[in-house]
Design an enzyme around this catalytic site. Structure first.
Site, short mmCIF file in Angstrom:
data_model
loop_
_atom_site.label_atom_id
_atom_site.label_comp_id
_atom_site.label_asym_id
_atom_site.label_seq_id
_atom_site.Cartn_x
_atom_site.Cartn_y
_atom_site.Cartn_z
N ARG A 109 0.81 -1.21 0.00
CA ARG A 109 0.00 0.00 0.00
C ARG A 109 0.84 1.26 0.00
O ARG A 109 0.31 2.36 -0.02
CB ARG A 109 -0.86 0.01 1.25
CG ARG A 109 -2.31 -0.38 0.97
CD ARG A 109 -3.02 -0.13 2.27
NE ARG A 109 -4.43 -0.05 2.25
CZ ARG A 109 -5.28 -1.05 2.24
NH1 ARG A 109 -4.86 -2.26 2.07
NH2 ARG A 109 -6.56 -0.82 2.37
N ARG A 115 -18.92 -1.88 7.40
CA ARG A 115 -17.62 -1.76 8.04
C ARG A 115 -17.45 -0.34 8.61
O ARG A 115 -17.85 0.63 7.98
CB ARG A 115 -16.51 -2.02 7.02
CG ARG A 115 -16.27 -3.49 6.76
CD ARG A 115 -15.42 -3.75 5.55
NE ARG A 115 -14.22 -2.92 5.46
CZ ARG A 115 -13.28 -3.07 4.53
NH1 ARG A 115 -13.41 -4.03 3.62
NH2 ARG A 115 -12.24 -2.28 4.49
P1 AMP Z 1 -8.76 -3.32 3.19
O1 AMP Z 1 -9.62 -4.47 3.59
O2 AMP Z 1 -7.69 -3.72 2.20
O3 AMP Z 1 -9.53 -2.12 2.74
O4 AMP Z 1 -7.94 -2.89 4.51
C1 AMP Z 1 -8.62 -2.43 5.66
C2 AMP Z 1 -7.65 -1.72 6.59
O5 AMP Z 1 -6.61 -2.64 7.01
C3 AMP Z 1 -6.91 -0.54 6.01
O6 AMP Z 1 -7.67 0.65 6.03
C4 AMP Z 1 -5.70 -0.47 6.94
O7 AMP Z 1 -6.06 0.05 8.21
C5 AMP Z 1 -5.38 -1.95 7.14
N1 AMP Z 1 -4.47 -2.46 6.09
C6 AMP Z 1 -4.77 -3.36 5.12
N2 AMP Z 1 -3.71 -3.60 4.33
C7 AMP Z 1 -2.71 -2.81 4.78
C8 AMP Z 1 -1.38 -2.57 4.38
N3 AMP Z 1 -0.85 -3.18 3.31
N4 AMP Z 1 -0.65 -1.68 5.11
C9 AMP Z 1 -1.16 -1.05 6.18
N5 AMP Z 1 -2.41 -1.20 6.61
C10 AMP Z 1 -3.20 -2.08 5.92
#
Ligand code: AMP
Length: 228
Positions: free
Chosen positions: A98, A167
């Site tokens: 990310r 969420r």
């Molecule tokens: P997502 O399901 O991919 O939208 O991720 C949900 C949340 O998990 C994000 O908003 C971050 O708080 C955390 N997160 C997921 N992937 C990452 C990553 N690669 N680096 C840092 N935080 C992450």
């Protein structure tokens, strides 16, 4: 040939939906950092307690924590691929890397494991469509299925047959924060990989099936190019 693919795209671009389809179809084990964090939170593990507040606010988890989880998971997938286990042909990243520091860390992890990244797929969706999708996104409490309730009647929503949960980070303020983080930190990751000719862009503003078809085709042609 093993396939190591990254799905990239802003929140709401359909990464999770596509990973759930393409992963099993191509026998690629998913590495979805957001899901790994959410299950840690649900399990009330030490990691879960550490990251809970960050996720609720839509902030990123520190790189060292995230990279360590990815290293462990990728190592076990690579071992499975090498064992000749026919059920796994590689990995599909959803939500990682990310930022550019994570992308650089992933290069190191691949080098340590003696593997290389096959392809980075960018799912491209106009910003207005993203915001609308995110506001209507719900998760099924029982099955974890991702639904979109935009334009649906109460009866149609009831027909899903399970309670729908929004969420915390799909609330408007968190959505805005997550999209801003994407622009600042994640979009440069695409530039990082594009410089190495690894990025294929697909049109994410169409039916789920049409997007899947483009992703399938992108991976197949990259694999064919590598083999020949
Ligand atoms: P997502 O399901 O991919 O939208 O991720 C949900 C949340 O998990 C994000 O908003 C971050 O708080 C955390 N997160 C997921 N992937 C990452 C990553 N690669 N680096 C840092 N935080 C992450």
């Amino acid at each position: 040939m093993a396939v190591y693919a990254i799905l990239m795209g802003a929140q709401g671009s359909g990464k999770g939906t596509q990973a759930a389809i393409v992963g099993p179809e191509l026998k690629l084990a998913k590495i979805a950092t957001g899901e790994l964090f959410r299950s840690a939170i649900a399990a009330r593990s030490e990691l879960g307690l550490q990251v809970e507040g960050l996720l609720a606010r839509g902030e990123l988890v520190p790189d060292d924590v995230t990279n360590a989880i990815v290293r462990e998971r990728l190592a076990s997938i690579v071992a499975q691929v090498r064992s000749g286990d026919d059920a796994v042909r590689g990995a599909l990243f959803d939500g990682f890397p990310r930022n550019v520091a994570q992308a650089a860390a992933l290069d190191g992890i691949f080098a340590d494991l003696g593997e290389t990244l096959t392809i980075v797929i960018e799912i491209d969706v106009p910003r207005a469509a993203l915001i609308e999708r995110l506001a209507g996104r719900r998760t099924g409490a029982r099955t974890g299925t991702i639904y979109n309730v935009n334009g649906l009647s109460d009866e149609e929503i009831a027909a899903f047959g399970e309670e729908l949960i929004q969420r915390d980070d799909d609330q408007p303020e968190a959505i805005a924060r997550r999209l801003a983080i994407y622009d600042e930190q994640t979009a440069p990751v695409l530039a990082y990989y594009a410089g190495r000719g690894l990025v294929t862009r697909v049109n994410g503003d169409q039916d789920v099936e049409a997007v899947t078809a483009e992703i399938r085709e992108a991976i197949a042609s990259r694999v064919a190019a590598k083999v020949s």
